[in-house]
Design an enzyme around this catalytic site. Structure first.
Site, short mmCIF file in Angstrom:
data_model
loop_
_atom_site.label_atom_id
_atom_site.label_comp_id
_atom_site.label_asym_id
_atom_site.label_seq_id
_atom_site.Cartn_x
_atom_site.Cartn_y
_atom_site.Cartn_z
N VAL A 716 0.85 -1.18 0.00
CA VAL A 716 0.00 0.00 0.00
C VAL A 716 0.89 1.24 0.00
O VAL A 716 1.81 1.35 0.82
CB VAL A 716 -0.94 0.02 1.23
CG1 VAL A 716 -1.85 1.24 1.17
CG2 VAL A 716 -1.76 -1.26 1.31
N ASP A 841 -11.11 -11.37 7.69
CA ASP A 841 -9.72 -11.09 8.08
C ASP A 841 -9.67 -9.87 8.98
O ASP A 841 -8.91 -8.93 8.75
CB ASP A 841 -8.87 -10.86 6.83
CG ASP A 841 -7.37 -10.98 7.13
OD1 ASP A 841 -7.02 -11.53 8.19
OD2 ASP A 841 -6.57 -10.49 6.32
#
Length: 1007
Positions: A716, A841
């Protein structure tokens, strides 16, 4: 001519008077004292009782109010006593000119500003009393020059800084009273040099460090008051050998260790060791302190038995042993019958077991308060309890007490507080609870009481709280009870089998804050008189059979914060009047028969605060509610027809132009992407169109310096679109990694139609070819300024924090808000949209925080979309046999091949919650064998909860209320992470409980 010489005559006349009446050598000194007093008066801004009316030249200053002069020196001021005179102002520095002053008492006034340094010139000063004012700044160090000072009282001001070590030169000082200030630093060890000290009062400040061992040298010490500080370490054992000590109070600190068992304190009268961390047994030697009237050791970790020798303490008034780890039966109460002055016996929150002995009836007739709550007691309450005529408060809640309640409460004429909830009592609620004019609280919920609610309760005209919830009570609500105008805190009749309508007399509850009638069999319409309950903050009527329309009169309840009328038979539309409740933060209208348009004002602008499930005929509302559009009425259709007649030609022209432009774009894109026809999911909302080149530029060529996170399927980057002035987070998929493409599609599919304030907003996607001809996939999100929750929970070194520019510690209230944000988002994913979405998650690194520290859940790479089809769960995406998710957060049933489920997300949330408040990761190195975060917390509840709380918040706030909040949160975490999925809490219940904990915590901090 006479006027010309008058100014020279006044001093001459004064000197003549001095030489006539006084010693000529003191003439100038006498004038000095007078001028010093005038300066003192001039610094006073308000004189409430006109004390200075006498301070004029017509009266000699020695006769002024509050002023005393000496016998040996009749012209010198020796005392200035102006306590409790309503004076407002500052203390003039000229006070230092009163060189013969021996006493200055200005307590209980409103002096402000600093204590002048000039006081240090008063070498004869013996008593300085400035308590209960608003003096600021530091304690003057040159007070040490007042070598004759015996009494220094600066209590209850706004003084700051350290206790000056220079005070150790005051060898005549007997009392050092500096409490109720904002003093910091530690207690100077030099205090042990003040051999004349008999009183040290330093409570309610911010002192830190240890209690100096040197204090043990003070052989004349009688009072040691160090309450409400941040002191650590052990109590110096030498303190328990000072035979002159009368009172020791170190409550509300962080002290620990065992207390000496062989103390010799013949003059001891009061012991206050509450709210610390002391361990070990209660010293038997305390029984030898025959003058002892107070033993307060609550909220520690004392263990073992209660000393039977306490029965020898003839003067004992209060024995407070609440919240320890005492393991005993109540047979020691037999010895306490000798304590003829006993008023309070507080034994709650221990491990006491067995029955309540009949000897409790033989305690002193003076007993006012008995608490046996939260122990392991069983059988019945002895009937002889009525032999305690002055009993005002009786608590036996959270035990295993059984049988019918046969106590004749009518004989306890002074009873004010009765708490018997959470036991196993059966039979009827005794009607003897009547005509008790002092009774203010009745708490009998969570038992097995049956029969009807006694109408005689309506004679308790001082009752402010009544809780009979979760029993088996039947019949109607007595009009006599629901019309009790005194009720102001709570009326809770929920969880029973009550029938019939709500009596119209409900309008008499004009002072009531909380009304809970939920989960009964009540029916009919809500009476309009409820609009008179103007103090209501919480109204819960869910789980009944109420019908009719929601009354418009609810708009009168402007203080209402929570309204739950779900699971009833209400029909009609949602009244617009609900939008006028500006303080409303929670509204549940679910599972009724409501229809029509949902308002788009007030609370209805916050989708996460409103629940409308189970009302299939509702429409409209804001987009986040995902309701169908409302049909247009006939009149609107006519107007629409005329509008269309005018606009159709314009629209057609615009469509033709758009088609031409789109054909050009299509031809251009087809030319660029010949290598592969890439399939993308359709999004409901328009996204930014962002190319690979734009992303390349925004991230400075995907520079390593711009990486803000690395995940399983890619990295990211932080990016900046200069033209839009927008910072973004760009998740670039590593397509070489197996499953990355599926992760990309899962995230797109999951985020296609959902919108929620606590979900990370997807701005755009990019599926293209990079500059080297390789396939490229990326997701573009809103940039979260404060990064991930992971970084806040597990901050790096001090140097790393310094580089970040701030400490990465979250306060308790911030953690609570984040926990609520996450829970709200998960509840929305599970139940708030047309399809159920399982995140799969959930962990701290996937929770991001914006500039206001609001939490946003991201990373839907493992998300699964499921829907109910003929009662079965259908997954839109197949899952592989491999366990997916993050180690430590994955639900145990996934390892057995069970499909993804809401309960799996609940488990992950629970582990995240426990991690937030313990500071421990689920893969902590200390977890071995069968130990994990769930069992680690479970084994330490409830008694050692403060041992496992994150050290960074463990002492953020003192008192039992803080510990109660932490304990409640930990219990939620344990309940949500049970091994069997069916035993885990529901997310809706979690949100409700966390909101209550937050409200309680904030309310306690305001006290």
């Amino acid at each position: 001519m006479a006027n010309k010489w008058w100014p020279f005559c006044v001093p001459l006349l004064w000197c003549c008077l001095c030489s006539f009446k006084f010693n000529p050598a003191t003439c100038l000194q006498n004038e000095t004292d007078r001028l010093a007093l005038i300066s003192f008066k001039q610094a006073i801004l308000q004189d409430a009782f006109q004390v200075f009316n006498s301070w004029n030249d017509s009266v000699h200053f020695c006769n002024w109010s509050g002023v005393s002069c000496g016998r040996r020196h009749p012209d010198r001021v020796v005392a200035l006593n102006l306590n409790s005179q309503g004076l407002v102002g500052t203390l003039s520095p000229h006070i230092g000119n009163l060189s013969f002053l021996r006493l200055m008492d200005l307590q209980n006034n409103s002096f402000h500003g600093q204590i002048p340094q000039e006081i240090g010139r008063l070498s004869r000063l013996q008593h300085l009393v400035l308590s209960n004012n608003s003096f600021q700044g530091n304690i003057p160090t040159n007070l040490s020059h007042c070598s004759n000072l015996m009494y220094l009282d600066l209590i209850d001001n706004k003084l700051v800084g350290n206790i000056p070590a220079e005070l150790d030169s005051l060898q005549k000082l007997g009392a050092l009273e500096l409490g109720r200030n904002k003093l910091t630093g530690s207690i100077p060890p030099s205090i042990g040099n003040l051999s004349s000290l008999w009183a040290i009062i330093l409570g309610v400040s911010d002192l830190q460090g240890q209690i100096p061992e040197e204090i043990s040298r003070l052989g004349n010490l009688e009072y040691l008051m160090l309450t409400d500080n941040n002191l650590v370490g052990e109590v110096p054992p030498g303190l328990f050998n000072i035979s002159s000590i009368s009172k020791i109070s170190v409550d509300h600190n962080q002290l620990h260790g065992r207390l000496p068992s062989d103390t010799t304190l013949p003059n001891l009268k009061a012991l206050g060791f509450s709210f610390n961390r002391f361990t070990g047994p209660i010293p038997n030697s305390w029984s030898n302190a025959s003058a002892l009237y107070l033993i307060s050791i609550e909220s520690n970790r004392f263990s073992g038995l209660v000393p039977r020798g306490f029965g020898m303490l003839q003067h004992l008034l209060y024995l407070i042993l609440h919240q320890n780890q005492l393991q005993d039966d109540l047979s020691f109460i037999n010895s306490l019958t000798n304590c003829t002055s006993l008023k309070g016996l507080i034994l709650s929150s221990n491990f006491l077991e067995g029955t309540v002995p009949n000897s409790i009836a033989n305690l002193s007739k003076s007993v006012q308060y008995i608490s046996l709550s939260e122990n392991q007691l069983h059988n019945a309450i002895p009937l002889g309890i009525v032999n305690l005529p002055n009993l005002r408060r009786f608590e036996c809640n959270h035990n295993y007490l059984t049988g019918p309640l046969l106590v004749d409460f009518e004989k306890l004429r002074h009873l004010e507080y009765l708490d018997l909830e959470n036991n196993k009592f059966t039979g009827i609620i005794p009607s003897s609870i009547r005509n008790l004019s002092f009774l203010s609280h009745i708490l009998m919920g969570f038992n097995n009481f049956s029969g009807s609610i006694p109408a005689s309760l309506g004679t308790c005209h001082n009752l402010i709280e009544l809780d009979l919830s979760h029993n088996s009570l039947s019949g109607s609500i007595p009009r006599e009870v629901i019309s009790l105008t005194s009720l102001s805190i709570l009326l809770n009749l929920s969880g029973n089998e009550l029938t019939g309508p709500i009596p119209s007399e409900i309008g008499f509850l004009q002072n009531l804050a909380q009304l809970d009638l939920s989960d009964n069999r009540l029916s009919g319409m809500i009476p309009s008189t409820i609009g008179k309950c103007l103090s209501l903050e919480q109204l819960r009527l869910e789980g009944n059979s109420f019908d009719g329309e929601i009354p418009q009169v609810l708009s009168a309840l402007q203080g209402l914060q929570e309204l739950d009328i779900s699971r009833n038979n209400f029909s009609g539309g949602i009244p617009d009047s609900l939008t006028q409740l500006h303080g409303l933060s929670y509204l549940n209208l679910s599972f009724n028969k409501l229809h029509g348009m949902v308002p788009n004002r007030g609370i209805f602008l916050n989708a996460s605060a409103v629940s409308l499930m189970g009302n299939n005929d509702l429409c409209g509302g804001i987009t986040e509610m995902k309701l169908p559009s409302c049909l247009i009425t006939n009149s609107k259709k006519i107007n629409l027809f005329h509008g269309l007649k005018m606009t159709i030609p314009v629209v057609v022209a615009a469509i033709l132009s758009a088609l031409f432009v789109c054909s050009l774009i299509f031809w251009h894109r087809k030319r660029i992407s010949r290598k592969k026809n890439i399939s993308m999911p359709l999004f409901e909302h328009q996204f930014l169109r962002i190319s690979y080149a734009e992303l390349f530029k925004a991230t400075d060529g995907f520079s390593i310096a711009n990486i803000i996170g690395v995940g399983s399927y890619g990295s990211v980057y932080k990016g900046l679109f200069e033209q839009l002035g927008m910072e973004v987070a760009v998740k670039v998929l590593n397509l070489q990694r197996r499953g990355a493409s599926n992760s990309f599609m899962s995230e797109c599919q999951a985020l296609r139609t959902i919108r929620h304030r606590n979900l990370l907003k997807l701005l755009s996607v990019c599926s293209s070819i990079d500059f080297e001809g390789n396939y490229f996939k990326a997701l573009i999100y809103e940039f979260m300024v404060n990064g991930s929750l992971e970084k806040w929970l597990h901050a790096g070194s001090v140097e790393e924090d310094a580089q970040e520019g701030e400490s990465r510690n979250l306060k308790v209230i911030e953690r609570l808000n984040i926990a609520i944000d996450i829970a709200t988002a998960i509840e929305y994913l599970h139940n708030g949209s047309s399809s159920t979405i399982i995140h799969g998650d959930l962990k701290p690194s996937n929770v991001l925080l914006d500039e206001e520290m609001t939490a946003h859940i991201g990373d839907f790479g493992l998300a699964k979309i499921v829907a109910s089809v003929s009662g079965e769960i259908q997954q839109y995406q197949s899952s592989s046999t491999a366990i997916k998710g993050s180690i430590g957060y994955v639900a145990p049933e996934y390892g057995l091949g069970d499909p993804v489920s809401k309960e799996g997300d609940m488990y992950s949330y629970a582990i995240l919650l426990l991690e937030m408040f313990t500071g421990k990761k689920p893969i902590d190195e200390s977890f071995k064998d069968d130990l994990n975060l769930h069992t680690y917390v479970e084994r330490n509840l409830p008694d050692r909860v403060m041992e496992i709380v994150d050290p960074r918040i463990a002492f953020e706030d003192g008192g039992g209320s803080f510990e109660d909040c932490i304990l409640s949160i930990m219990r939620i975490g344990v309940a949500c992470s049970m091994e069997q999925p069916g035993k885990r809490m529901k997310m809706g219940d979690v949100i409700s409980e966390l909101v209550k904990i937050k409200g309680f915590y904030l309310k306690e901090r305001l006290k």
